[in-house]
Design an enzyme around this catalytic site. Structure first.
Site, mmCIF file in Angstrom:
data_model
loop_
_atom_site.group_PDB
_atom_site.id
_atom_site.type_symbol
_atom_site.label_atom_id
_atom_site.label_comp_id
_atom_site.label_asym_id
_atom_site.label_seq_id
_atom_site.Cartn_x
_atom_site.Cartn_y
_atom_site.Cartn_z
ATOM 1 N N ASP A 25 0.829 -1.202 0.000
ATOM 2 C CA ASP A 25 0.000 0.000 0.000
ATOM 3 C C ASP A 25 0.866 1.255 0.000
ATOM 4 O OD1 ASP A 25 -2.822 1.063 0.454
ATOM 5 O OD2 ASP A 25 -1.737 2.036 2.090
ATOM 6 N N GLU A 73 1.722 -0.420 -4.954
ATOM 7 C CA GLU A 73 0.814 0.674 -5.310
ATOM 8 C C GLU A 73 1.681 1.923 -5.472
ATOM 9 O OE1 GLU A 73 -3.136 3.128 -3.878
ATOM 10 O OE2 GLU A 73 -1.603 2.598 -2.428
#
Ligand code: GLC
Length: 538
Positions: free
Chosen positions: A216, A266
């Site tokens: 993330d 990401e």
């Protein structure tokens, strides 16, 4: 639900991730087995045959850890357990093993930039007070101005449209940094204990049989220790894409290699050369392709996006990824039915008109386009059902993006609404008990799996057939074919051709070719109508 049509895939296929179809599961909205209105691991386990029949190679689970859910689980209180609302660690282990038996690998989502304010580290840091070693794991600073009443710097929130500061003050007077919500304090990645802890967390999940990790906010972890104001235009950027990060990911790679695990980062970065650095052979295996996700439904721009993607990945030898939507962005059929078909966080607004029939036609064509491209393809739960973005009544909105924008940004709940499984069942078959945590809009049952599974023209049938045919494309190069303006045509290995027509005039299909699949009917003369795609073979 029918038997899986796929035999378990080769367990020793080390390169599976280079051309995989990876299905994103947002557990909270997938299937509710115990009737509490929230999806759970038992719900996923019960639907594994559905996922096997869909033919996906892996499941990426958005965070399933204990969390106060201030940001949909991206506020993690314990990285080594499962949120009780979802199930137990033992159940997760069963799920990983059962999926593997069906040839489906598991990818977990690790959130390294920040923790929940309920995480033991932050709890300890809050009580330990200024100057304590516990606070060194985070970014604590005195404030500025008289009495230290002003935040330590001018950084903007990473939630688009947010006007809120990224600093929160504790009663003892110190401020702490949080690029997202106040309940998500940023970790100090210059601290060795932070690095050590995350490598241990990676090992913990690889030991439990996961095949990969989604990282993330992967480009935000490292911060300039001086935390300079952005107004001073500091270079390099004080918190985006800093060079120190590559050292972090090199040590993560060493951990992953030990388990044959893979990473997907990401990484939202406009600079293609900087983006590719994360994909060097000793760093991350893959990263999400957000420029393709954001690209409007326009032939020239799509072609440029595909070419740029392939060119940026080639020097580092990493496969591309192709993503049309995820839990953060507007659902594809809604976006493609709008006048502006691109995606832009900053442009999200309430009440933008959409033509769902048009959007669905384009989304079907886009599915065939992405599934024909070289690399890995991500499918976000419900995308295979053609779900639109749902409108959420203001009093049911949960997403902090809405609240932190002062109610101007609609937030991301509209793409997170619980899935419809059975048209006639309570809550469209999501769960038999309480009202789902987000309301399903009127007509949601018309998208239900049981409505689509026996309908050869459904979006679900299209995805199933295309995923089953996709292995013919292999992982090799793509060659563009001459085509009229507005038409994308390319061949892949073994003489398979993909044609996508975005132009008003119908497109001729290559002569002497056999149609494998089309996203919609051909016209009476066997030509491809506008917003339709087809795969052909010699
Ligand atoms: C990522 C997630 C998003 C989350 C944010 C903060 O962008 O995809 O859902 O809000 O990180 O963790």
């Amino acid at each position: 639900m029918g038997q899986p049509s796929h035999a378990p895939k080769d367990h020793e296929d080390h390169d599976w991730w280079r051309s995989a179809v990876i299905y994103q599961v947002y557990v909270r909205s997938f299937a509710d087995s115990d009737g509490d209105g929230t999806g759970d691991l038992a719900g996923v386990r019960a639907r594994l045959p559905y996922l096997a029949e869909l033919g996906v190679d892996a499941l990426w689970f958005s965070p399933w850890y204990p969390s106060p859910m201030k940001d949909g689980g991206y506020d993690v209180a314990d990285y080594r357990a499962i949120d009780p609302a979802f199930g137990t660690l033992a159940e997760a282990e069963k799920l990983i093993a059962e999926a593997r038996e069906l040839g489906i690998r598991t990818i977990v989502d690790i959130v390294p930039n920040h923790v929940s304010d309920q995480h033991p580290w932050f709890q300890a840091a809050s009580t330990a007070g200024p100057g304590s070693p516990e606070r060194e794991l985070f970014h604590f600073r005195p404030g500025r101005g008289p009495g230290g009443d002003l935040p330590p710097n001018d950084w903007p929130s990473q939630f688009a449209g947010s006007t809120e500061p990224v600093w929160t003050r504790l009663p003892d007077g110190e401020w702490y940094l949080h690029l997202f919500t106040p309940e998500q304090p940023d970790l100090n990645w210059a601290h060795p204990a932070v690095r050590q802890e995350h490598e241990d967390i990676l090992r913990f999940w690889f030991e439990r049989g996961v095949a990969g990790v989604r990282i993330d906010s992967a480009a935000l972890l490292a911060k300039d220790p001086d935390l300079p104001d952005l107004a001073t235009r500091p270079r390099p950027h004080p918190f985006v894409d800093r060079d120190e990060l590559h050292d972090v990911y090199r040590s993560w790679r060493a951990v992953a290699d030990h388990y044959d695990g893979v990473f997907v980062g990401e990484v939202w970065l406009p600079d293609t050369e900087r983006f590719a650095r994360y994909l060097r052979p000793d760093e991350l295996h893959t990263a999400f392709n957000f420029s393709f996700l954001s690209c409007p439904w326009d032939a020239a721009r799509l072609r440029t996006s595909i070419d740029t993607t392939l060119a940026e990945h080639a020097p580092v030898g990493a496969p591309a990824t192709w993503v049309l939507c995820n839990h953060d962005v507007t659902r594809t059929v809604t976006r493609y039915g709008r006048e502006d078909t691109g995606f832009d966080f900053a442009a999200k607004a309430f009440g933008v008109p959409t033509d769902l029939a048009l959007g669905t036609r384009r989304a079907r064509a886009a599915a065939l386009l992405t599934l024909a491209l070289p690399g890995a393809v991500y499918v976000y739960q419900g995308e295979e059902l053609g779900l639109p973005e749902a409108g959420i009544p203001a009093d049911r909105i949960q997403d902090p993006m809405y609240f932190r924008s002062g109610g101007t940004d609609p937030g991301r709940d509209g793409c997170r609404v619980p899935l419809p499984w059975a048209a006639g069942a309570p809550h469209a078959g999501f769960g038999a008990g309480e009202e789902p945590w987000l309301p399903q809009p009127a007509g949601w049952e018309s998208y239900a799996v049981d409505r689509q599974q026996d309908d050869a023209d459904s979006v679900l049938a299209l995805y199933r057939r295309a995923i089953a045919l996709r292995p013919r494309f292999g992982d090799g190069p793509l060659t563009w074919l001459p085509a009229p303006e507005g038409v994308l045509a390319f061949t892949r290995a073994e003489g398979v051709t993909c044609v996508v027509n975005l132009a008003a005039a119908p497109a001729e299909l290559p002569a002497r070719s056999r149609l494998l699949i089309a996203s919609g009917p051909l016209d009476d003369e066997g030509r491809l109508p506008q917003d339709t795609a087809a795969w052909l073979t010699d």
